[in-house]
Design a protein around this motif. Structure first.
Motif, mmCIF file in Angstrom:
data_model
loop_
_atom_site.group_PDB
_atom_site.id
_atom_site.type_symbol
_atom_site.label_atom_id
_atom_site.label_comp_id
_atom_site.label_asym_id
_atom_site.label_seq_id
_atom_site.Cartn_x
_atom_site.Cartn_y
_atom_site.Cartn_z
ATOM 1 N N UNK A 120 64.918 -6.635 -20.609
ATOM 2 C CA UNK A 120 63.477 -6.663 -20.353
ATOM 3 C C UNK A 120 63.212 -6.576 -18.851
ATOM 4 N N UNK A 121 62.098 -5.983 -18.509
ATOM 5 C CA UNK A 121 61.723 -5.811 -17.105
ATOM 6 C C UNK A 121 60.294 -6.294 -16.906
ATOM 7 N N UNK A 122 60.007 -6.646 -15.666
ATOM 8 C CA UNK A 122 58.644 -6.978 -15.284
ATOM 9 C C UNK A 122 58.040 -5.777 -14.576
ATOM 10 N N UNK A 123 56.777 -5.544 -14.841
ATOM 11 C CA UNK A 123 56.084 -4.489 -14.106
ATOM 12 C C UNK A 123 55.903 -4.958 -12.661
ATOM 13 N N UNK A 124 55.560 -4.048 -11.783
ATOM 14 C CA UNK A 124 55.341 -4.410 -10.384
ATOM 15 C C UNK A 124 54.223 -5.459 -10.271
ATOM 16 N N UNK A 125 53.193 -5.324 -11.087
ATOM 17 C CA UNK A 125 52.085 -6.283 -11.068
ATOM 18 C C UNK A 125 52.535 -7.644 -11.584
ATOM 19 N N UNK A 126 53.319 -7.651 -12.684
ATOM 20 C CA UNK A 126 53.833 -8.912 -13.219
ATOM 21 C C UNK A 126 54.741 -9.604 -12.209
ATOM 22 N N UNK A 127 55.602 -8.840 -11.549
ATOM 23 C CA UNK A 127 56.503 -9.415 -10.560
ATOM 24 C C UNK A 127 55.721 -9.990 -9.383
ATOM 25 N N UNK A 128 54.720 -9.273 -8.914
ATOM 26 C CA UNK A 128 53.891 -9.767 -7.811
ATOM 27 C C UNK A 128 53.156 -11.046 -8.221
ATOM 28 N N UNK A 129 52.623 -11.079 -9.439
ATOM 29 C CA UNK A 129 51.922 -12.276 -9.928
ATOM 30 C C UNK A 129 52.882 -13.452 -10.026
ATOM 31 N N UNK A 130 54.084 -13.198 -10.534
ATOM 32 C CA UNK A 130 55.086 -14.259 -10.669
ATOM 33 C C UNK A 130 55.465 -14.826 -9.298
ATOM 34 N N UNK A 131 55.763 -13.938 -8.341
ATOM 35 C CA UNK A 131 56.132 -14.413 -7.005
ATOM 36 C C UNK A 131 54.982 -15.161 -6.340
ATOM 37 N N UNK A 132 53.763 -14.669 -6.481
ATOM 38 C CA UNK A 132 52.610 -15.357 -5.898
ATOM 39 C C UNK A 132 52.431 -16.729 -6.541
ATOM 40 N N UNK A 133 52.569 -16.807 -7.870
ATOM 41 C CA UNK A 133 52.431 -18.082 -8.574
ATOM 42 C C UNK A 133 53.476 -19.083 -8.096
ATOM 43 N N UNK A 134 54.750 -18.658 -8.019
ATOM 44 C CA UNK A 134 55.798 -19.597 -7.605
ATOM 45 C C UNK A 134 55.622 -20.018 -6.152
ATOM 46 N N UNK A 135 55.174 -19.115 -5.299
ATOM 47 C CA UNK A 135 54.945 -19.467 -3.894
ATOM 48 C C UNK A 135 53.801 -20.470 -3.768
ATOM 49 N N UNK A 136 52.692 -20.195 -4.448
ATOM 50 C CA UNK A 136 51.553 -21.115 -4.410
ATOM 51 C C UNK A 136 51.962 -22.475 -4.968
ATOM 52 N N UNK A 137 52.667 -22.472 -6.082
ATOM 53 C CA UNK A 137 53.105 -23.733 -6.688
ATOM 54 C C UNK A 137 53.959 -24.537 -5.716
ATOM 55 N N UNK A 138 54.918 -23.886 -5.082
ATOM 56 C CA UNK A 138 55.811 -24.581 -4.147
ATOM 57 C C UNK A 138 55.063 -25.113 -2.931
ATOM 58 N N UNK A 139 54.223 -24.284 -2.338
ATOM 59 C CA UNK A 139 53.487 -24.712 -1.140
ATOM 60 C C UNK A 139 52.512 -25.843 -1.454
#
Length: 185
Positions: A6-25
């Motif tokens: 399975x793969x993530x679309x570019x939009x899904x990957x960007x959303x995932x990275x943004x979510x994890x960054x916001x969560x961590x910060x």
């Protein structure tokens, strides 16, 4: 025939990275404020806040663990730490001696009152300040939807405990069953 992973679309990957960054910060900033002002870990704060909102200021330990999505053994350790500070009490449930009831104390409510203003300010300034009201409504809707999806199949330590359906078999019945199971035809 090979199966593609399975793969993530570019939009899904960007959303995932943004979510994890916001969560961590956000979590880092909130944890620092809770530690600086109330000497609380994030989980201890969640435990106190849930007790502060609970009818009578108490809940069963398993319900607290389910609510904060934390292992039961880990939450026992956190509750013990809070009890040592006089912020909660723990006692056997009057309805079921296997259950432990945790209750917030007056000192626990004082610590909550001390940390809440800074906690709210951190959440407002770090999470919601850059969003419109419509953005916040959309975020709440999306996170509620994802939370429901995740809670439908939680990890074992975060799953709601099911009530026993029948009494466990006696040790002699278990041994007899085990002995029958080892006989080959």
């Amino acid at each position: 025939m090979s199966t593609q992973p399975p793969r993530l679309s570019a939009t899904e990957l960007a959303a995932y990275f943004a979510f994890t960054e916001v969560s961590s910060l956000l979590r880092h900033a909130v944890e620092k404020q809770l530690k600086d002002v109330g000497q609380l870990s994030y989980v201890q704060f969640q435990l106190l806040a849930r007790l502060g909102d609970a009818p009578g200021g108490s809940q069963r330990m398993t319900d607290l663990a389910d609510g904060v999505v934390y292992s039961r053994s880990g939450l026992t350790y956190q509750a013990q730490s809070l009890e040592e500070r006089g912020l909660v009490t723990r006692a056997p449930s009057p309805e079921d001696e296997r259950s432990t009831i945790v209750a917030i104390t007056a000192a626990g409510r004082e610590v909550l009152a001390k940390v809440f203003p800074g906690h709210i300010e951190a959440v407002k300034s770090l999470l919601f300040e850059s969003l419109t009201d419509a953005d916040v409504e959309a975020l709440a809707r999306m996170m509620t939807q994802v939370s429901g999806h995740l809670r439908a199949n939680p990890p074992r330590s975060a799953g709601r405990r099911k009530a026993p359906t029948s009494a466990p078999a006696s040790p002699s019945a278990s041994r007899a069953s085990s002995a029958r199971g080892s006989v080959t035809d």
